[in-house]
Write a protein that holds these residues in place. Sequence first.
Motif, PDB file in Angstrom:
ATOM      1  N   ARG A 178      48.222  49.328  58.270  1.00 13.04           N
ATOM      2  CA  ARG A 178      47.882  48.125  57.515  1.00 13.04           C
ATOM      3  C   ARG A 178      46.568  48.354  56.799  1.00 13.04           C
ATOM      4  NH1 ARG A 178      46.801  41.803  59.131  1.00 13.04           N
ATOM      5  NH2 ARG A 178      44.790  42.620  59.852  1.00 13.04           N
ATOM      6  N   LEU A 179      46.609  48.134  55.489  1.00 13.42           N
ATOM      7  CA  LEU A 179      45.405  48.228  54.673  1.00 13.42           C
ATOM      8  C   LEU A 179      44.847  46.825  54.442  1.00 13.42           C
ATOM      9  CD1 LEU A 179      46.572  50.772  51.922  1.00 13.42           C
ATOM     10  CD2 LEU A 179      45.593  51.236  54.184  1.00 13.42           C
ATOM     11  N   SER A 180      43.524  46.755  54.350  1.00 15.04           N
ATOM     12  CA  SER A 180      42.856  45.484  54.056  1.00 15.04           C
ATOM     13  C   SER A 180      41.906  45.676  52.888  1.00 15.04           C
ATOM     14  CB  SER A 180      42.056  44.991  55.269  1.00 15.04           C
ATOM     15  OG  SER A 180      42.879  44.795  56.381  1.00 15.04           O
ATOM     16  N   CYS A 181      41.730  44.617  52.126  1.00 16.16           N
ATOM     17  CA  CYS A 181      40.792  44.643  51.007  1.00 16.16           C
ATOM     18  C   CYS A 181      40.162  43.271  50.879  1.00 16.16           C
ATOM     19  CB  CYS A 181      41.499  45.025  49.721  1.00 16.16           C
ATOM     20  SG  CYS A 181      40.447  44.929  48.246  1.00 16.16           S
ATOM     21  N   GLU A 182      38.846  43.222  50.973  1.00 15.95           N
ATOM     22  CA  GLU A 182      38.125  41.967  50.842  1.00 15.95           C
ATOM     23  C   GLU A 182      37.314  41.973  49.556  1.00 15.95           C
ATOM     24  OE1 GLU A 182      35.579  40.955  54.078  1.00 15.95           O
ATOM     25  OE2 GLU A 182      34.952  39.059  53.184  1.00 15.95           O
ATOM     26  N   ALA A 183      37.450  40.890  48.792  1.00 17.86           N
ATOM     27  CA  ALA A 183      36.719  40.754  47.533  1.00 17.86           C
ATOM     28  C   ALA A 183      35.513  39.843  47.719  1.00 17.86           C
ATOM     29  CB  ALA A 183      37.639  40.183  46.457  1.00 17.86           C
ATOM     30  N   SER A 184      34.411  40.260  47.169  1.00 16.07           N
ATOM     31  CA  SER A 184      33.164  39.486  47.288  1.00 16.07           C
ATOM     32  C   SER A 184      33.025  38.530  46.113  1.00 16.07           C
ATOM     33  CB  SER A 184      31.965  40.429  47.339  1.00 16.07           C
ATOM     34  OG  SER A 184      31.904  41.196  46.156  1.00 16.07           O
ATOM     35  N   VAL A 185      33.975  37.597  46.009  1.00 15.92           N
ATOM     36  CA  VAL A 185      33.959  36.625  44.925  1.00 15.92           C
ATOM     37  C   VAL A 185      34.356  35.268  45.479  1.00 15.92           C
ATOM     38  CG1 VAL A 185      34.523  38.249  43.097  1.00 15.92           C
ATOM     39  CG2 VAL A 185      36.366  37.111  44.331  1.00 15.92           C
ATOM     40  N   HIS A 186      34.114  34.240  44.675  1.00 15.13           N
ATOM     41  CA  HIS A 186      34.584  32.918  45.045  1.00 15.13           C
ATOM     42  C   HIS A 186      36.089  32.874  44.835  1.00 15.13           C
ATOM     43  CE1 HIS A 186      35.138  28.595  45.066  1.00 15.13           C
ATOM     44  NE2 HIS A 186      33.924  28.501  45.590  1.00 15.13           N
ATOM     45  N   ARG A 187      36.785  32.244  45.768  1.00 16.56           N
ATOM     46  CA  ARG A 187      38.241  32.236  45.743  1.00 16.56           C
ATOM     47  C   ARG A 187      38.808  31.672  44.450  1.00 16.56           C
ATOM     48  NH1 ARG A 187      40.617  28.166  50.103  1.00 16.56           N
ATOM     49  NH2 ARG A 187      42.424  28.424  48.756  1.00 16.56           N
ATOM     50  N   PHE A 188      38.116  30.762  43.812  1.00 14.94           N
ATOM     51  CA  PHE A 188      38.665  30.142  42.609  1.00 14.94           C
ATOM     52  C   PHE A 188      38.543  31.027  41.379  1.00 14.94           C
ATOM     53  CE2 PHE A 188      39.881  26.423  44.638  1.00 14.94           C
ATOM     54  CZ  PHE A 188      38.868  25.965  45.469  1.00 14.94           C
ATOM     55  N   SER A 189      37.920  32.173  41.530  1.00 10.57           N
ATOM     56  CA  SER A 189      37.811  33.090  40.400  1.00 10.57           C
ATOM     57  C   SER A 189      38.853  34.198  40.462  1.00 10.57           C
ATOM     58  CB  SER A 189      36.416  33.706  40.354  1.00 10.57           C
ATOM     59  OG  SER A 189      36.226  34.573  41.454  1.00 10.57           O
ATOM     60  N   ILE A 190      39.753  34.133  41.455  1.00  6.76           N
ATOM     61  CA  ILE A 190      40.749  35.199  41.649  1.00  6.76           C
ATOM     62  C   ILE A 190      42.045  34.827  40.942  1.00  6.76           C
ATOM     63  CG2 ILE A 190      42.100  36.481  43.334  1.00  6.76           C
ATOM     64  CD1 ILE A 190      39.853  35.946  45.358  1.00  6.76           C
ATOM     65  N   TYR A 191      42.564  35.728  40.136  1.00  5.31           N
ATOM     66  CA  TYR A 191      43.871  35.559  39.519  1.00  5.31           C
ATOM     67  C   TYR A 191      44.946  36.337  40.274  1.00  5.31           C
ATOM     68  CZ  TYR A 191      41.244  33.817  35.467  1.00  5.31           C
ATOM     69  OH  TYR A 191      40.409  33.119  34.642  1.00  5.31           O
ATOM     70  N   ALA A 192      44.613  37.561  40.667  1.00  5.32           N
ATOM     71  CA  ALA A 192      45.579  38.406  41.369  1.00  5.32           C
ATOM     72  C   ALA A 192      44.835  39.506  42.104  1.00  5.32           C
ATOM     73  CB  ALA A 192      46.570  39.026  40.395  1.00  5.32           C
ATOM     74  N   MET A 193      45.439  39.966  43.180  1.00  5.76           N
ATOM     75  CA  MET A 193      44.948  41.156  43.887  1.00  5.76           C
ATOM     76  C   MET A 193      46.138  41.998  44.269  1.00  5.76           C
ATOM     77  SD  MET A 193      41.800  39.716  46.224  1.00  5.76           S
ATOM     78  CE  MET A 193      41.325  41.347  46.813  1.00  5.76           C
ATOM     79  N   GLY A 194      45.891  43.273  44.357  1.00  4.58           N
ATOM     80  CA  GLY A 194      47.018  44.142  44.691  1.00  4.58           C
ATOM     81  C   GLY A 194      46.575  45.524  45.093  1.00  4.58           C
ATOM     82  N   TRP A 195      47.557  46.366  45.290  1.00  6.27           N
ATOM     83  CA  TRP A 195      47.341  47.756  45.693  1.00  6.27           C
ATOM     84  C   TRP A 195      48.069  48.687  44.733  1.00  6.27           C
ATOM     85  CZ3 TRP A 195      44.023  49.127  49.502  1.00  6.27           C
ATOM     86  CH2 TRP A 195      43.615  48.125  50.385  1.00  6.27           C
ATOM     87  N   TYR A 196      47.360  49.716  44.328  1.00  2.97           N
ATOM     88  CA  TYR A 196      47.937  50.817  43.570  1.00  2.97           C
ATOM     89  C   TYR A 196      47.777  52.071  44.416  1.00  2.97           C
ATOM     90  CZ  TYR A 196      48.107  48.039  39.264  1.00  2.97           C
ATOM     91  OH  TYR A 196      48.397  47.090  38.301  1.00  2.97           O
ATOM     92  N   ARG A 197      48.483  53.110  44.049  1.00  2.11           N
ATOM     93  CA  ARG A 197      48.307  54.393  44.729  1.00  2.11           C
ATOM     94  C   ARG A 197      48.420  55.536  43.743  1.00  2.11           C
ATOM     95  NH1 ARG A 197      53.881  54.565  48.388  1.00  2.11           N
ATOM     96  NH2 ARG A 197      55.348  54.964  46.649  1.00  2.11           N
ATOM     97  N   GLN A 198      47.783  56.620  44.103  1.00  2.00           N
ATOM     98  CA  GLN A 198      47.829  57.818  43.264  1.00  2.00           C
ATOM     99  C   GLN A 198      47.970  59.031  44.165  1.00  2.00           C
ATOM    100  OE1 GLN A 198      44.550  58.273  40.520  1.00  2.00           O
ATOM    101  NE2 GLN A 198      45.763  59.605  39.215  1.00  2.00           N
TER     102      GLN A 198
END
Length: 115
Positions: free
Chosen positions: A19-39
């Motif tokens: 399980r991967l986790s990612c936390e963004a240091s922003v206010h929740r109302f400024s988020i449109y989308a979050m996701g994962w890419y891989r290379q």
Amino acid sequence: QVQLVESGGGLVQPGGSLRLSCEASVHRFSIYAMGWYRQAPGKERELVARIVVNGDTNYADSVKGRFTISRDKAIKTVYLQMNSLKSEDTAVYYCHFVGRSGDAWGQGIQVTVSS
């Protein structure tokens, strides 16, 4: 400036889970989308999974039925549950954020599927 903190990668045997986790240091109302890419080595970066502000999700065909993207109640942390891992899932996984301030990438986290 948005900062993304990723965690949870590592080495796992085929058929295993991570399980991967990612936390963004922003206010929740400024988020449109979050996701994962891989290379993977020698390949282009590709979308793995994404969750948008209304909760809709989309997945790469190669991970449908095996990976699940979710988020916490604050919607600032997203998770990627990866089950039935295959060797072809080996890659550096990057968290991606899209919001009012633009977009941002995490530093990348290695996932290696090998026996």
